[in-house]
Design a protein around this motif. Structure first.
Motif, PDB file in Angstrom:
ATOM      1  N   LYS A 101      -7.531  10.705   2.699  1.00 27.86           N
ATOM      2  CA  LYS A 101      -7.302  11.670   3.785  1.00 27.86           C
ATOM      3  C   LYS A 101      -5.964  11.419   4.471  1.00 27.86           C
ATOM      4  O   LYS A 101      -5.265  12.366   4.868  1.00 27.86           O
ATOM      5  N   ILE A 102      -5.587  10.150   4.632  1.00 21.91           N
ATOM      6  CA  ILE A 102      -4.309   9.825   5.272  1.00 21.91           C
ATOM      7  C   ILE A 102      -3.145  10.247   4.377  1.00 21.91           C
ATOM      8  O   ILE A 102      -2.130  10.769   4.855  1.00 21.91           O
ATOM      9  N   ARG A 103      -3.280  10.088   3.066  1.00 20.73           N
ATOM     10  CA  ARG A 103      -2.238  10.531   2.140  1.00 20.73           C
ATOM     11  C   ARG A 103      -2.072  12.054   2.188  1.00 20.73           C
ATOM     12  O   ARG A 103      -0.947  12.569   2.245  1.00 20.73           O
ATOM     13  N   LEU A 104      -3.181  12.770   2.147  1.00 23.39           N
ATOM     14  CA  LEU A 104      -3.127  14.237   2.205  1.00 23.39           C
ATOM     15  C   LEU A 104      -2.554  14.712   3.535  1.00 23.39           C
ATOM     16  O   LEU A 104      -1.753  15.655   3.585  1.00 23.39           O
ATOM     17  N   GLN A 105      -2.967  14.055   4.618  1.00 25.64           N
ATOM     18  CA  GLN A 105      -2.461  14.413   5.940  1.00 25.64           C
ATOM     19  C   GLN A 105      -0.950  14.221   6.004  1.00 25.64           C
ATOM     20  O   GLN A 105      -0.216  15.055   6.553  1.00 25.64           O
ATOM     21  N   ASP A 106      -0.464  13.127   5.433  1.00 23.69           N
ATOM     22  CA  ASP A 106       0.975  12.849   5.439  1.00 23.69           C
ATOM     23  C   ASP A 106       1.745  13.930   4.697  1.00 23.69           C
ATOM     24  O   ASP A 106       2.810  14.382   5.155  1.00 23.69           O
ATOM     25  N   LEU A 107       1.211  14.370   3.556  1.00 21.70           N
ATOM     26  CA  LEU A 107       1.863  15.446   2.795  1.00 21.70           C
ATOM     27  C   LEU A 107       1.911  16.732   3.607  1.00 21.70           C
ATOM     28  O   LEU A 107       2.944  17.427   3.652  1.00 21.70           O
ATOM     29  N   GLU A 108       0.798  17.058   4.269  1.00 25.04           N
ATOM     30  CA  GLU A 108       0.734  18.278   5.067  1.00 25.04           C
ATOM     31  C   GLU A 108       1.736  18.234   6.226  1.00 25.04           C
ATOM     32  O   GLU A 108       2.421  19.214   6.512  1.00 25.04           O
ATOM     33  N   LEU A 109       1.808  17.084   6.896  1.00 36.52           N
ATOM     34  CA  LEU A 109       2.720  16.955   8.029  1.00 36.52           C
ATOM     35  C   LEU A 109       4.178  17.070   7.580  1.00 36.52           C
ATOM     36  O   LEU A 109       5.007  17.676   8.269  1.00 36.52           O
ATOM     37  N   LYS A 110       4.489  16.502   6.420  1.00 31.40           N
ATOM     38  CA  LYS A 110       5.864  16.594   5.902  1.00 31.40           C
ATOM     39  C   LYS A 110       6.198  18.023   5.491  1.00 31.40           C
ATOM     40  O   LYS A 110       7.322  18.498   5.696  1.00 31.40           O
ATOM     41  N   ASN A 111       5.228  18.731   4.911  1.00 26.57           N
ATOM     42  CA  ASN A 111       5.452  20.117   4.481  1.00 26.57           C
ATOM     43  C   ASN A 111       5.609  21.077   5.662  1.00 26.57           C
ATOM     44  O   ASN A 111       6.234  22.129   5.537  1.00 26.57           O
ATOM     45  N   ASN A 112       5.008  20.707   6.792  1.00 25.77           N
ATOM     46  CA  ASN A 112       5.041  21.585   7.965  1.00 25.77           C
ATOM     47  C   ASN A 112       6.255  21.350   8.857  1.00 25.77           C
ATOM     48  O   ASN A 112       6.387  21.999   9.901  1.00 25.77           O
ATOM     49  N   ARG A 113       7.084  20.398   8.481  1.00 22.76           N
ATOM     50  CA  ARG A 113       8.261  20.117   9.322  1.00 22.76           C
ATOM     51  C   ARG A 113       9.252  21.280   9.291  1.00 22.76           C
ATOM     52  O   ARG A 113       9.462  21.892   8.272  1.00 22.76           O
TER      53      ARG A 113
ATOM     54  N   MET B  73       0.837  -1.198   0.000  1.00 24.30           N
ATOM     55  CA  MET B  73       0.000   0.000   0.000  1.00 24.30           C
ATOM     56  C   MET B  73       0.875   1.252   0.000  1.00 24.30           C
ATOM     57  O   MET B  73       1.912   1.291   0.670  1.00 24.30           O
ATOM     58  N   THR B  74       0.456   2.251  -0.738  1.00 25.99           N
ATOM     59  CA  THR B  74       1.207   3.512  -0.807  1.00 25.99           C
ATOM     60  C   THR B  74       0.702   4.467   0.261  1.00 25.99           C
ATOM     61  O   THR B  74       0.134   5.520  -0.013  1.00 25.99           O
ATOM     62  N   LEU B  75       0.897   4.059   1.481  1.00 24.91           N
ATOM     63  CA  LEU B  75       0.525   4.848   2.654  1.00 24.91           C
ATOM     64  C   LEU B  75       1.730   4.948   3.579  1.00 24.91           C
ATOM     65  O   LEU B  75       2.644   4.118   3.505  1.00 24.91           O
ATOM     66  N   PRO B  76       1.763   5.945   4.467  1.00 20.90           N
ATOM     67  CA  PRO B  76       2.933   6.143   5.335  1.00 20.90           C
ATOM     68  C   PRO B  76       3.063   5.031   6.384  1.00 20.90           C
ATOM     69  O   PRO B  76       2.572   5.161   7.519  1.00 20.90           O
ATOM     70  N   PHE B  77       3.729   3.966   6.001  1.00 22.46           N
ATOM     71  CA  PHE B  77       3.862   2.796   6.871  1.00 22.46           C
ATOM     72  C   PHE B  77       4.370   3.167   8.258  1.00 22.46           C
ATOM     73  O   PHE B  77       3.936   2.602   9.273  1.00 22.46           O
ATOM     74  N   GLU B  78       5.309   4.101   8.312  1.00 16.58           N
ATOM     75  CA  GLU B  78       5.943   4.436   9.590  1.00 16.58           C
ATOM     76  C   GLU B  78       4.977   5.051  10.588  1.00 16.58           C
ATOM     77  O   GLU B  78       5.282   5.149  11.774  1.00 16.58           O
ATOM     78  N   ARG B  79       3.785   5.432  10.142  1.00 13.99           N
ATOM     79  CA  ARG B  79       2.815   6.048  11.041  1.00 13.99           C
ATOM     80  C   ARG B  79       1.815   5.050  11.633  1.00 13.99           C
ATOM     81  O   ARG B  79       0.946   5.442  12.404  1.00 13.99           O
ATOM     82  N   ASN B  80       1.912   3.783  11.268  1.00  9.82           N
ATOM     83  CA  ASN B  80       0.883   2.841  11.719  1.00  9.82           C
ATOM     84  C   ASN B  80       0.981   2.544  13.216  1.00  9.82           C
ATOM     85  O   ASN B  80       2.071   2.501  13.793  1.00  9.82           O
ATOM     86  N   ILE B  81      -0.174   2.359  13.810  1.00  8.76           N
ATOM     87  CA  ILE B  81      -0.300   1.982  15.218  1.00  8.76           C
ATOM     88  C   ILE B  81      -0.800   0.538  15.274  1.00  8.76           C
ATOM     89  O   ILE B  81      -1.723   0.171  14.553  1.00  8.76           O
ATOM     90  N   LYS B  82      -0.197  -0.270  16.141  1.00  7.74           N
ATOM     91  CA  LYS B  82      -0.666  -1.650  16.306  1.00  7.74           C
ATOM     92  C   LYS B  82      -1.676  -1.713  17.449  1.00  7.74           C
ATOM     93  O   LYS B  82      -1.390  -1.281  18.566  1.00  7.74           O
ATOM     94  N   CYS B  83      -2.848  -2.278  17.135  1.00 11.49           N
ATOM     95  CA  CYS B  83      -3.913  -2.323  18.148  1.00 11.49           C
ATOM     96  C   CYS B  83      -4.098  -3.714  18.739  1.00 11.49           C
ATOM     97  O   CYS B  83      -4.982  -3.909  19.571  1.00 11.49           O
ATOM     98  N   SER B  84      -3.300  -4.687  18.296  1.00 13.99           N
ATOM     99  CA  SER B  84      -3.442  -6.068  18.756  1.00 13.99           C
ATOM    100  C   SER B  84      -4.888  -6.535  18.545  1.00 13.99           C
ATOM    101  O   SER B  84      -5.438  -6.353  17.467  1.00 13.99           O
TER     102      SER B  84
END
Length: 391
Positions: free
Chosen positions: A379-391, A234-245
């Motif tokens: 929404k997760i893709r757009l959010q990731d772009l925004e967070l990277k741009n705001n760094r 999947m082309t999503l920000p893997f590093e942001r995933n949370i494990k919920c068990s």
């Protein structure tokens, strides 16, 4: 002097209490096999053995017993689960080695180690229930002894544990078609203790961190399978995933309390098919009706009685998927299942939050997604772009 096993400095803090790590039945089997092979080839008795685990922790494991015979050596190791509640804690795992005329290391199970009787598990029908990582650990350790002592023949290894016959009756092994004993398990070689409350608390702590970093749409996976699929497919920000068990319901509840706007779950069908039945804690101790849910969905999609019986007889969701595919019902049934997942996710949240799921299996790959999944992906893709741009 007190014997030290190498885990003295490995622990987690749960409720202001140190909880000690332990080691798996797989580590027991590998250590016992290494010791037996070393004694067999050197003809010198030893009292302990070192074992490097896949997790990278070096264990020093004391041998319970060694029986040296002319044509074989048997060594035993006692399972240490640390502070984890484990039905196999204290069980003694034996390894018996002897010469084989066939080169290489040949591994089998004896008394107290289960035997696979149904297809669909990690070992073929007829094989001992020794999972792939423990098998590889055993083979590696015995091969290291063969090389060390320049041994030219092969070695047969038999893993057995008489206590396993009784203990297995308290597990799900009989239901899975594993008969006669326990499974030899472990992917890291190490047991990390975790109470249910502590696990939920740790999920909440991680979620709060994500929210603090500005995430309003969360990417959640139940465990390693989901995380691996997310990273590889999947082309999503893997590093942001949370494990919920297993804690799907608690994860939704906490997200609502924290003001999260949406969650996309990426899950193996073996976990999330339970959500299609309204089950929000997917641990097998709470509910294990995966094939029943799959069967009811298949019937609603036109499956006949014989197909339904075959699905009900499946011991894994992948096996049930094969029956759906063979009868041309896979896509239609997965739509039925994902619709139910969406319904129960919304029911849990009272639609206070946008929820969706992407479902896959290791064998079939992508299986389906709920109606709100595409919106959440975007929404997760757009959010990731925004967070990277705001760094």
């Amino acid at each position: 002097m007190e014997f030290k096993n190498g885990l003295e400095n490995y622990y987690v803090i749960r409720g202001q209490k140190k909880m000690q790590f332990g080691f798996t039945t797989g580590s027991c089997a590998a250590a016992a096999s290494k010791a037996a092979a070393q004694i067999f080839l050197s003809r010198q008795k030893i009292e302990q053995v070192d074992l490097m685990t896949p997790k990278g922790i070096l264990l020093h494991i004391k041998l319970e017993d060694c029986i040296i015979e002319e044509e074989s050596v048997t060594c035993a190791v006692r399972k240490f689960a640390g502070d984890d509640p484990d039905s196999t804690d204290g069980i003694v795992i034996y390894a018996k080695v002897k010469k084989s005329n066939t080169p290489g290391v040949h591994i089998d199970g004896g008394i107290g180690v289960g035997r696979v009787t149904k297809p669909g598990l990690k070992q073929p029908v007829g094989e001992a229930a020794i999972n792939p990582v423990p098998r590889a650990m055993i083979a590696r350790e015995v091969e290291s002894m063969i090389e060390r002592y320049d041994y030219e023949a092969g070695i047969d290894v038999e893993i057995f544990t008489p206590m396993g016959v009784e203990i297995a009756e308290k597990t799900f092994n009989p239901r899975l078609g594993i008969i006669g004993g326990i499974s030899i398990l472990g992917t890291s070689g190490i047991v990390e203790p975790m109470s249910e409350k502590a696990l939920v608390d740790s999920i909440e702590v991680e979620m709060k961190q994500h929210v603090a970093f500005g995430e309003k749409y969360l990417l959640v996976t139940p465990g390693n399978y989901g995380a691996d699929y997310l990273r590889e497919h999947m082309t999503l920000p893997f590093e942001r995933n949370i494990k919920c068990s297993n804690y799907v319901g608690e994860t939704i509840d906490m997200a609502i309390d924290l003001g999260v706007k949406g969650i996309l779950f990426v899950s193996h069908i073996g976990k999330f098919i339970k959500v299609a039945g309204g089950i929000m804690n997917t641990h097998s101790h709470n509910a294990d009706c995966r094939v029943e849910i799959m069967t009811s969905a298949a019937i609603r999609c036109g499956a006949g009685i014989e197909t339904a019986k075959k699905i009900l007889g499946s011991i894994t969701t992948d096996e049930g998927l094969h029956f759906l595919q063979d009868n041309g019902l896979l896509e239609k049934t997965m739509t039925e299942i994902t619709d139910k997942i969406q319904f129960y996710l919304n029911h849990r949240s009272y639609e206070q939050i946008k929820l969706g799921a992407v479902i896959f299996s290791n064998e079939f790959g992508y299986l389906g997604k709920t109606s709100d999944a595409d919106e959440l992906i975007e929404k997760i893709r757009l959010q990731d772009l925004e967070l990277k741009n705001n760094r």
